[in-house]
Enzyme design. Structure first.
Site, PDB file in Angstrom:
ATOM      1  N   SER A 190      12.297 -15.537 -21.619  1.00 46.79           N
ATOM      2  CA  SER A 190      11.922 -17.043 -20.880  1.00 46.79           C
ATOM      3  C   SER A 190      12.551 -17.333 -19.074  1.00 46.79           C
ATOM      4  O   SER A 190      13.321 -16.938 -19.325  1.00 46.79           O
ATOM      5  CB  SER A 190      12.181 -18.550 -21.875  1.00 46.79           C
ATOM      6  OG  SER A 190      12.192 -19.389 -21.062  1.00 46.79           O
ATOM      7  N   THR A 242       7.179 -23.984 -25.292  1.00 45.92           N
ATOM      8  CA  THR A 242       6.369 -22.582 -25.426  1.00 45.92           C
ATOM      9  C   THR A 242       5.862 -21.999 -26.213  1.00 45.92           C
ATOM     10  O   THR A 242       7.081 -22.965 -27.670  1.00 45.92           O
ATOM     11  CB  THR A 242       7.265 -22.260 -24.134  1.00 45.92           C
ATOM     12  OG1 THR A 242       6.333 -20.734 -24.275  1.00 45.92           O
ATOM     13  CG2 THR A 242       8.545 -21.056 -24.914  1.00 45.92           C
ATOM     14  N   LYS A 289       4.386 -25.791 -28.989  1.00 45.27           N
ATOM     15  CA  LYS A 289       3.752 -27.059 -28.365  1.00 45.27           C
ATOM     16  C   LYS A 289       2.981 -28.455 -29.502  1.00 45.27           C
ATOM     17  O   LYS A 289       2.739 -29.147 -28.685  1.00 45.27           O
ATOM     18  CB  LYS A 289       2.382 -25.915 -27.054  1.00 45.27           C
ATOM     19  CG  LYS A 289       3.687 -25.615 -25.830  1.00 45.27           C
ATOM     20  CD  LYS A 289       2.185 -25.095 -25.305  1.00 45.27           C
ATOM     21  CE  LYS A 289       3.218 -23.938 -24.589  1.00 45.27           C
ATOM     22  NZ  LYS A 289       2.144 -23.787 -23.342  1.00 45.27           N
ATOM     23  N   ASN A 310       4.170 -29.435 -23.370  1.00 48.86           N
ATOM     24  CA  ASN A 310       4.863 -28.809 -22.812  1.00 48.86           C
ATOM     25  C   ASN A 310       6.467 -28.802 -22.589  1.00 48.86           C
ATOM     26  O   ASN A 310       7.028 -28.316 -21.841  1.00 48.86           O
ATOM     27  CB  ASN A 310       4.393 -27.702 -22.123  1.00 48.86           C
ATOM     28  CG  ASN A 310       4.527 -28.353 -20.497  1.00 48.86           C
ATOM     29  OD1 ASN A 310       4.290 -28.555 -20.512  1.00 48.86           O
ATOM     30  ND2 ASN A 310       3.701 -27.044 -19.876  1.00 48.86           N
ATOM     31  N   GLY A 342     -12.257 -18.322 -21.889  1.00 48.42           N
ATOM     32  CA  GLY A 342     -10.957 -19.444 -22.407  1.00 48.42           C
ATOM     33  C   GLY A 342     -10.949 -19.967 -22.603  1.00 48.42           C
ATOM     34  O   GLY A 342     -11.519 -21.337 -21.715  1.00 48.42           O
ATOM     35  N   GLY A 347      -5.360 -23.684 -25.125  1.00 49.51           N
ATOM     36  CA  GLY A 347      -4.310 -24.653 -25.308  1.00 49.51           C
ATOM     37  C   GLY A 347      -4.513 -25.091 -23.380  1.00 49.51           C
ATOM     38  O   GLY A 347      -4.037 -25.831 -23.044  1.00 49.51           O
ATOM     39  N   ALA A 348      -4.068 -23.879 -22.530  1.00 52.99           N
ATOM     40  CA  ALA A 348      -4.260 -23.754 -21.454  1.00 52.99           C
ATOM     41  C   ALA A 348      -5.753 -24.202 -20.791  1.00 52.99           C
ATOM     42  O   ALA A 348      -4.813 -24.964 -19.374  1.00 52.99           O
ATOM     43  CB  ALA A 348      -3.892 -21.810 -20.659  1.00 52.99           C
ATOM     44  N   ARG A 392     -14.817 -16.679 -26.108  1.00 51.45           N
ATOM     45  CA  ARG A 392     -15.262 -15.547 -26.966  1.00 51.45           C
ATOM     46  C   ARG A 392     -15.810 -16.603 -28.644  1.00 51.45           C
ATOM     47  O   ARG A 392     -16.945 -16.646 -28.676  1.00 51.45           O
ATOM     48  CB  ARG A 392     -14.049 -14.889 -27.006  1.00 51.45           C
ATOM     49  CG  ARG A 392     -14.383 -13.864 -28.402  1.00 51.45           C
ATOM     50  CD  ARG A 392     -13.341 -13.253 -28.456  1.00 51.45           C
ATOM     51  NE  ARG A 392     -12.518 -13.196 -29.385  1.00 51.45           N
ATOM     52  CZ  ARG A 392     -10.973 -13.198 -29.094  1.00 51.45           C
ATOM     53  NH1 ARG A 392     -10.811 -11.978 -28.820  1.00 51.45           N
ATOM     54  NH2 ARG A 392      -9.772 -13.688 -29.946  1.00 51.45           N
ATOM     55  N   GLY A 440      -0.526 -16.115 -13.202  1.00 49.42           N
ATOM     56  CA  GLY A 440       0.277 -17.399 -13.420  1.00 49.42           C
ATOM     57  C   GLY A 440       1.411 -17.614 -12.646  1.00 49.42           C
ATOM     58  O   GLY A 440       2.361 -18.885 -13.545  1.00 49.42           O
TER      59      GLY A 440
END
Ligand code: NDP
Length: 273
Positions: A15, A62, A66, A87, A127, A130-131, A152, A239
């Site tokens: 991290s 993280t 979460k 988060n 996607g 969560g993000a 997907r 990111g």
């Protein structure tokens, strides 16, 4: 007594949060201690209880905790509520406040750091995890012409699009449905890059694209970014800026002062080669 904060996850060894928050504290003159906690799986609540008993004031959360953090909290911000995940947490006596800064961090990186407004743009998000959930409302608040969520598993994209329908022009589709479609900004919010995989996105999505953004960070030129580069997309980003910006939001929420992020982003940037 020095105020204590930490990031909790499993694994947590790699991290960057301690480095980021220590830099923020130094730059803003805040007296705080920030550490990392490898939370034993299945023992999130007990681990957080112990941290609070030792004077912990707040946590970043993280993977994979979460959802546990959301369940642990007594109060949730709208962003946390939408994501169904937290988060960041702040402890105030018996109160446990939950936040989710991933979406605002992403928007701030794109609009402010990368100088790519979303307003009036055709935006594609690959996607629906969560993000992507975290990005939904902050993206729509920027008033894009359209926001397409392609996943997907189509049903997850449809669920997400339904949540945002009242807020703006959002719709869902499968990755195959993107054939022949063009976008101004394309975001990879799948986790495919963590395994060096490429989501099956048609290269046509990049034909008129100004920015291809990979939410994963520190991976260099991922298959997604490589595809975008090959298609001639003029600006590529990962990111790292999102990571720094969500951290800055949490820091401001805890401490009442918003740190500059530029130095941290420069320090953590891995070249996209
Ligand atoms: P989730 O596990 O919640 O969601 C994963 C998503 O990726 C799902 O939509 C899944 O599709 C899709 N997916 C996974 N593998 C593939 C593949 N091979 N092809 C196509 N789609 C695929 O992950 P998160 O939303 O938490 O994270 C997504 C990404 O965002 C990660 O790379 C993560 O590192 C990054 N991230 C970056 C942050 C930052 O600060 N920069 C913060 C948070 C996340 P399906 O539904 O079909 O399974």
């Amino acid at each position: 007594m020095t105020d204590r904060y930490a990031v909790i996850g499993n694994p947590i060894a790699f991290s960057k949060s301690p480095l980021i928050h220590s830099s923020f504290a130094q730059a803003t003159g805040q007296d705080l201690d920030y550490s990392k906690i490898e939370g034993p799986l299945g023992q999130f609540a007990a681990t957080v209880d112990a941290f609070r008993a030792q004077g912990g004031r707040g946590l970043n959360i993280t993977a994979p905790f979460k959802l546990d953090a959301f369940a642990y909290a007594t109060e949730h911000s709208p962003a946390a509520q939408l994501a169904g995940a937290a988060n960041a947490m702040k402890f105030d006596g018996e109160r446990v406040l939950a936040e989710n800064f991933d979406g605002v961090g992403l928007v701030r990186d794109v609009v402010h750091n990368l100088a790519q407004p979303l307003r009036g743009k055709r935006v594609l998000v690959l996607g629906a995890g969560g993000a992507a959930r975290g990005a939904l409302l902050p993206f729509l608040a920027e008033q894009p012409t359209e926001l397409v969520i392609a996943n997907r598993s189509l049903d997850k994209a449809q669920d997400l699009a339904r949540i945002g329908t009242a807020q703006g022009p959002v719709r869902a589709c499968s990755l195959q449905d993107l054939q022949g479609r063009h976008f101004d900004l394309v975001f990879n919010a799948t986790s495919a890059s963590l395994r060096a995989e490429l989501p099956t996105v048609p290269v046509s999505v990049f034909a008129e694209c100004a920015l291809a953004y990979e939410l994963a960070y520190g991976k260099g030129l991922t298959p997604f970014l490589r595809l975008a580069q090959g298609a001639g997309v003029p600006q590529l980003a990962d990111g790292v800026g999102m990571l720094a910006e969500q951290a800055a939001e949490a820091f401001a929420w805890w401490r009442g002062v918003r740190p500059q992020t530029r130095a941290v982003i420069e320090r953590l940037t891995v070249p996209l080669v």
